[in-house]
Write a protein that holds these residues in place. Structure first.
Motif, short mmCIF file in Angstrom:
data_model
loop_
_atom_site.label_atom_id
_atom_site.label_comp_id
_atom_site.label_asym_id
_atom_site.label_seq_id
_atom_site.Cartn_x
_atom_site.Cartn_y
_atom_site.Cartn_z
N TRP A 55 115.25 78.77 -40.18
CA TRP A 55 114.60 77.94 -39.18
C TRP A 55 113.08 78.01 -39.24
N TRP A 68 121.02 63.81 -44.87
CA TRP A 68 121.64 64.23 -43.60
C TRP A 68 122.81 65.19 -43.81
N ARG A 123 112.01 75.27 -41.55
CA ARG A 123 112.65 73.98 -41.28
C ARG A 123 111.84 72.79 -41.77
N ARG A 183 113.71 69.81 -43.86
CA ARG A 183 113.95 68.67 -42.97
C ARG A 183 114.04 67.33 -43.70
N TYR A 228 122.25 68.76 -42.97
CA TYR A 228 122.32 69.14 -41.57
C TYR A 228 123.74 69.58 -41.19
#
Length: 264
Positions: free
Chosen positions: A216, A227, A219, A223, A230
């Motif tokens: 994190w 997708w 991130r 990012r 994720y």
């Protein structure tokens, strides 16, 4: 057949063949060399398991599990050694290479392929022998999906180092099982139990948690990914939650062992 999850299913042979076909299809989606390494690993573990049948085994009821735990120990030792190579590769990454690889990461790809190859074999073994424990099956299917995706997209080379080192606890778990299966619940059994608990908590609770923090903190680097990554991140968190459930059982067993002086 009715399994622990309470779902009526077809014969073990049919399930095993269906799973094998699915694993071949998933491996086919990888680059040719990677897909061949995955399938070759799955096949190799099957051959090792078969070869173990020719060895002299102790007179216990669960011979198939005895052999499979030997195979899982080989996989665990291989992955722990691989994790050290993956950690050593960290300084060679630029800012984003550890998260969205441009093909520079080498060891994580190699050992991730070996890892998922073993998981595929273990699932096939569980299905064929009708040895289905829902939490273990969920763990394997979760990480088969995760590993195939990150290999396909060349994602998360950095996290693989701390994910693979969690196998450190497996040899101690298997040693504990071997001793229990042969009725040797003495000092060696207690020692293996404590080493297993220590390794499990250090890698699967503490180390895995620190890895998620590292994830994190970085991130902004992952990012921009597709997708699907994720979904992978959500599944990795689910894996951590499962490890925490197991960790609570490990702590409870360790407390009982310290009070009684031996495990059940």
């Amino acid at each position: 057949y009715t399994y622990m999850c309470g779902v009526h299913m077809t014969s073990p042979v049919t399930l095993t063949l269906a799973a094998a076909a699915s694993f071949v299809a998933l491996s086919y989606l990888q680059e040719a060399s990677c897909g061949l390494l995955i399938l070759g690993t799955t096949l190799s573990y099957g051959l090792v398991y078969g070869a173990l049948k020719a060895t002299r085994e102790p007179p216990i009821a669960r011979q198939s599990e005895w052999r499979e735990r030997q195979v899982s120990t080989v996989n665990a030792v291989l992955l722990v050694c691989g994790s050290l190579l993956c950690f050593a590769e960290w300084p060679t990454y630029d800012a984003s290479e550890g998260w969205i690889s441009q093909g520079l990461a080498y060891w994580p790809v190699t050992f991730a392929a070996l890892f998922v190859g073993y998981l595929q074999w273990d699932v096939l073994w569980m299905l064929y022998h009708s040895s289905l424990h829902f939490d273990e099956l969920a763990h394997h299917l979760l990480f088969i999906a995760v590993t195939h995706y990150v290999l396909w997209g060349r994602y998360f080379a950095r996290p693989f180092a701390w994910l693979s080192v969690t196998e450190l606890s497996t040899p101690f778990l298997n040693c504990r099982w071997f001793l229990a299966a042969t009725g040797s619940k003495g000092r060696a059994y207690d020692t293996c139990s404590l080493l297993f608990a220590s390794a499990f908590l250090a890698t699967r609770a503490l180390g895995y948690g620190m890895g998620l923090v590292d994830l994190w903190l970085a991130r902004d680097l992952w990012r921009p990914a597709h997708w699907g990554l994720y979904v992978v991140i959500a599944l990795v968190h689910a894996g951590y939650a499962l490890n925490l459930v197991w960790a609570s059982k490990v702590v409870g067993a360790a407390r009982r062992a310290m009070k009684s002086g031996h495990r059940e």
